[in-house]
Motif scaffolding. Sequence first.
Motif, PDB file in Angstrom:
ATOM      1  N   ASP A 329       0.835  -1.204   0.000  1.00 38.65           N
ATOM      2  CA  ASP A 329       0.000   0.000   0.000  1.00 38.65           C
ATOM      3  C   ASP A 329       0.873   1.258   0.000  1.00 38.65           C
ATOM      4  OD1 ASP A 329      -2.605   1.411   0.370  1.00 38.65           O
ATOM      5  OD2 ASP A 329      -1.670   1.968   2.272  1.00 38.65           O
ATOM      6  N   LEU A 330       1.998   1.197   0.749  1.00 37.03           N
ATOM      7  CA  LEU A 330       2.914   2.358   0.777  1.00 37.03           C
ATOM      8  C   LEU A 330       3.484   2.625  -0.619  1.00 37.03           C
ATOM      9  CD1 LEU A 330       5.534   3.307   3.445  1.00 37.03           C
ATOM     10  CD2 LEU A 330       6.286   3.049   1.091  1.00 37.03           C
ATOM     11  N   ALA A 331       3.770   1.557  -1.371  1.00 34.46           N
ATOM     12  CA  ALA A 331       4.328   1.753  -2.727  1.00 34.46           C
ATOM     13  C   ALA A 331       3.341   2.560  -3.576  1.00 34.46           C
ATOM     14  CB  ALA A 331       4.616   0.403  -3.372  1.00 34.46           C
ATOM     15  N   TYR A 332       2.046   2.256  -3.440  1.00 32.27           N
ATOM     16  CA  TYR A 332       1.037   3.021  -4.195  1.00 32.27           C
ATOM     17  C   TYR A 332       0.854   4.420  -3.602  1.00 32.27           C
ATOM     18  CZ  TYR A 332      -0.024  -0.855  -7.218  1.00 32.27           C
ATOM     19  OH  TYR A 332       0.087  -1.826  -8.168  1.00 32.27           O
ATOM     20  N   ALA A 333       1.017   4.534  -2.287  1.00 32.50           N
ATOM     21  CA  ALA A 333       0.905   5.859  -1.661  1.00 32.50           C
ATOM     22  C   ALA A 333       2.022   6.783  -2.154  1.00 32.50           C
ATOM     23  CB  ALA A 333       0.951   5.719  -0.140  1.00 32.50           C
ATOM     24  N   VAL A 334       3.209   6.213  -2.356  1.00 33.47           N
ATOM     25  CA  VAL A 334       4.326   7.001  -2.895  1.00 33.47           C
ATOM     26  C   VAL A 334       3.979   7.432  -4.316  1.00 33.47           C
ATOM     27  CG1 VAL A 334       6.731   6.872  -3.666  1.00 33.47           C
ATOM     28  CG2 VAL A 334       6.090   5.908  -1.439  1.00 33.47           C
ATOM     29  N   ARG A 335       3.499   6.474  -5.133  1.00 36.91           N
ATOM     30  CA  ARG A 335       3.193   6.818  -6.523  1.00 36.91           C
ATOM     31  C   ARG A 335       2.127   7.904  -6.608  1.00 36.91           C
ATOM     32  NH1 ARG A 335      -0.255   2.990 -10.478  1.00 36.91           N
ATOM     33  NH2 ARG A 335      -1.867   3.866  -9.108  1.00 36.91           N
ATOM     34  N   PRO A 384      -4.426  -5.161  -5.239  1.00 30.95           N
ATOM     35  CA  PRO A 384      -3.905  -3.925  -5.806  1.00 30.95           C
ATOM     36  C   PRO A 384      -4.333  -3.669  -7.259  1.00 30.95           C
ATOM     37  CG  PRO A 384      -2.216  -5.597  -5.920  1.00 30.95           C
ATOM     38  CD  PRO A 384      -3.411  -6.240  -5.262  1.00 30.95           C
ATOM     39  N   ALA A 385      -5.072  -4.623  -7.871  1.00 29.43           N
ATOM     40  CA  ALA A 385      -5.478  -4.404  -9.270  1.00 29.43           C
ATOM     41  C   ALA A 385      -6.229  -3.087  -9.389  1.00 29.43           C
ATOM     42  CB  ALA A 385      -6.342  -5.567  -9.741  1.00 29.43           C
ATOM     43  N   SER A 386      -7.006  -2.756  -8.353  1.00 28.53           N
ATOM     44  CA  SER A 386      -7.803  -1.525  -8.358  1.00 28.53           C
ATOM     45  C   SER A 386      -6.942  -0.285  -8.627  1.00 28.53           C
ATOM     46  CB  SER A 386      -8.476  -1.360  -6.999  1.00 28.53           C
ATOM     47  OG  SER A 386      -7.487  -1.351  -5.974  1.00 28.53           O
ATOM     48  N   GLU A 387      -5.707  -0.319  -8.144  1.00 31.92           N
ATOM     49  CA  GLU A 387      -4.858   0.875  -8.244  1.00 31.92           C
ATOM     50  C   GLU A 387      -4.377   1.115  -9.670  1.00 31.92           C
ATOM     51  OE1 GLU A 387      -4.651   2.425  -4.940  1.00 31.92           O
ATOM     52  OE2 GLU A 387      -6.160   0.868  -5.105  1.00 31.92           O
ATOM     53  N   ASN A 388      -4.449   0.094 -10.492  1.00 31.43           N
ATOM     54  CA  ASN A 388      -3.942   0.213 -11.860  1.00 31.43           C
ATOM     55  C   ASN A 388      -5.033   0.130 -12.904  1.00 31.43           C
ATOM     56  OD1 ASN A 388      -1.165   0.382 -11.060  1.00 31.43           O
ATOM     57  ND2 ASN A 388      -1.391  -1.745 -10.420  1.00 31.43           N
ATOM     58  N   ALA A 389      -6.275  -0.127 -12.451  1.00 29.99           N
ATOM     59  CA  ALA A 389      -7.376  -0.226 -13.412  1.00 29.99           C
ATOM     60  C   ALA A 389      -7.816   1.176 -13.817  1.00 29.99           C
ATOM     61  CB  ALA A 389      -8.539  -0.968 -12.755  1.00 29.99           C
ATOM     62  N   LEU A 390      -8.224   1.305 -15.054  1.00 22.94           N
ATOM     63  CA  LEU A 390      -8.729   2.592 -15.526  1.00 22.94           C
ATOM     64  C   LEU A 390     -10.238   2.538 -15.663  1.00 22.94           C
ATOM     65  CD1 LEU A 390      -6.282   3.728 -18.328  1.00 22.94           C
ATOM     66  CD2 LEU A 390      -6.600   4.747 -16.094  1.00 22.94           C
ATOM     67  N   SER A 391     -10.903   3.559 -15.222  1.00 20.47           N
ATOM     68  CA  SER A 391     -12.336   3.661 -15.470  1.00 20.47           C
ATOM     69  C   SER A 391     -12.541   4.365 -16.804  1.00 20.47           C
ATOM     70  CB  SER A 391     -13.013   4.417 -14.330  1.00 20.47           C
ATOM     71  OG  SER A 391     -12.535   5.724 -14.313  1.00 20.47           O
ATOM     72  N   VAL A 392     -13.795   4.482 -17.248  1.00 21.90           N
ATOM     73  CA  VAL A 392     -14.043   4.995 -18.596  1.00 21.90           C
ATOM     74  C   VAL A 392     -13.509   6.414 -18.819  1.00 21.90           C
ATOM     75  CG1 VAL A 392     -15.948   3.557 -19.375  1.00 21.90           C
ATOM     76  CG2 VAL A 392     -16.386   5.452 -17.795  1.00 21.90           C
ATOM     77  N   ASP A 393     -13.525   7.235 -17.775  1.00 26.47           N
ATOM     78  CA  ASP A 393     -13.074   8.612 -17.997  1.00 26.47           C
ATOM     79  C   ASP A 393     -11.564   8.766 -17.811  1.00 26.47           C
ATOM     80  OD1 ASP A 393     -12.738   8.395 -15.335  1.00 26.47           O
ATOM     81  OD2 ASP A 393     -14.110  10.015 -14.771  1.00 26.47           O
ATOM     82  N   GLY A 394     -10.875   7.659 -17.626  1.00 32.39           N
ATOM     83  CA  GLY A 394      -9.421   7.719 -17.546  1.00 32.39           C
ATOM     84  C   GLY A 394      -8.881   7.804 -16.134  1.00 32.39           C
ATOM     85  N   ALA A 395      -9.737   8.020 -15.140  1.00 33.87           N
ATOM     86  CA  ALA A 395      -9.250   8.099 -13.760  1.00 33.87           C
ATOM     87  C   ALA A 395      -9.115   6.685 -13.204  1.00 33.87           C
ATOM     88  CB  ALA A 395     -10.242   8.873 -12.902  1.00 33.87           C
ATOM     89  N   PRO A 396      -8.033   6.410 -12.441  1.00 35.73           N
ATOM     90  CA  PRO A 396      -7.917   5.078 -11.862  1.00 35.73           C
ATOM     91  C   PRO A 396      -9.134   4.754 -10.996  1.00 35.73           C
ATOM     92  CG  PRO A 396      -5.904   6.336 -11.535  1.00 35.73           C
ATOM     93  CD  PRO A 396      -6.932   7.273 -12.093  1.00 35.73           C
ATOM     94  N   GLU A 397      -9.614   3.521 -11.082  1.00 36.86           N
ATOM     95  CA  GLU A 397     -10.760   3.123 -10.263  1.00 36.86           C
ATOM     96  C   GLU A 397     -10.408   3.211  -8.798  1.00 36.86           C
ATOM     97  OE1 GLU A 397     -12.259  -0.685 -11.217  1.00 36.86           O
ATOM     98  OE2 GLU A 397     -12.933  -0.036 -13.210  1.00 36.86           O
TER      99      GLU A 397
END
Length: 418
Positions: A329-335, A384-397
């Motif tokens: 989770d910290l790795a994604y928090a850094v990103r 963590p798939a959620s952190e890299n998935a894109l929703s239709v408007d381009g914002a990560p889910e």
Amino acid sequence: MSQKPVPHLRVGLIGTGRISDIYLKTCARFPELDITACGSLNPQESRAKAEAFGVPSTGTPDEIIADPQIDCILNLTVPSAHADISIKALTAGKHVYSEKPFATTVADGQRILDLAQAKGLKVGNAPDTFLGGRWQTVRKLIDQGLIGSPTGVMAFVGTHGVERHHPNPDFYYQTGGGPLLDLGPYYLTAMVFLLGPISQVSGMARRTFSRRMIENGPRHGDWMPVEVDTHSQSMIRFSSGVIGTMTMSFDVWDSETPRFEIYGEEGTICIPDPDPVHGANIFQGPVWYRTRAQSRWEFQPRPTGRDDWQLAKTTHGFNEDCRGLGLLDLAYAVRDDRPVRAGGDLAQHVLKVMVGIEESAREGRLVDIDGSCRVPDRLPETFPASENALSVDGAPENSGPACTAPANLMPEDIQNAG
Ligand SMILES: NC(=O)c1ccc[n+]([C@@H]2O[C@H](COP(=O)([O-])OP(=O)(O)OC[C@H]3O[C@@H](n4cnc5c(N)ncnc54)[C@H](O)[C@@H]3O)[C@@H](O)[C@H]2O)c1
């Protein structure tokens, strides 16, 4: 439409003792986490660990902290060394994720937080068990109103210490150890995650044995002095008005009590047997509940036993020991430059609570807890798939607050234990 790259956190592990195995296993599961070096006070131990887990290099703690190829220090040393290693790592410009407790004094914990803030670095801290499927499910059930407004909480863990299974258990009986600082973080962190910050505590404590014998491994038969209290009972008041009680002990030979229960105006959630041998890695396990509709108080005599509780369906992943999930989770928090769920501010709040319980026990008075903390969002169910998935408007889910649950519990979230 652009997508952020999957993070790649280069991690230097310091402290290659007993708990490092599970971190090394967890990190190997996730390409986001790359343990590039490990070290400790015992180079032989570190080399063996590096070989067993395919860590590319070993070094002294100072060499690892100075390595410009490392982004984050994973601090798995003994409690008395946590603050020193974390401060050195932050000073060298590294993010830090540490084992619990955060530090052994509130002043040291504050130094870590201040330094991280000044340098724009992330701080994470164990326990991360509350990120496991069991606790995330409990939080979802509370958020959805299953038990109505929470009113109380109870946690009990009674063990007879660690000298029967840990080959070097000395630190558990030295300053920074004891059941409160060792086990308390699991239960207090879960309480804050589920019920919010704590505002006031009281405690009583005793030290039943002045020395204890190591009963396993090469040092079997050695005696250790006991510097800390080993049986702690406390009362806890939350800012929300919820009140709780907690027993943490290394002086209990056996018990039928071990459990964690949350009481609400409309029901009870029971998390059975959170004992440290089978469940301090309590990412996983059943979640039981009874609501007003299933209450047994209407029966005479009132039925007892555990057979007819309702069993909640686990809605989240990570239903196995995966210490190190907080580092992911910290790795994604850094990103994403967002708060770390198992973050330093939460760990510092929990440390203040534990130090407050000790102070109350010493001085025989209620102790107010200074300050508060951010309550972590729930993990997305597909992390963590959620952190890299894109929703239709381009914002990560799931990039927004994770804690936006509907008001009512969905029937598919629950099933009967019967
Ligand atoms: N053992 C467990 O089951 C367990 C479970 C959960 C959490 N933890 C926590 O993990 C931490 C480590 O526990 P452990 O059981 O692995 O301990 P351990 O004694 O097995 O290993 C400690 C490691 O830290 C290193 N170390 C100690 N002081 C150091 C210093 N000043 N600089 C650099 N390295 C240093 C030692 O060389 C060793 O490699 C503790 O905070 C403990 O509370 C342990």
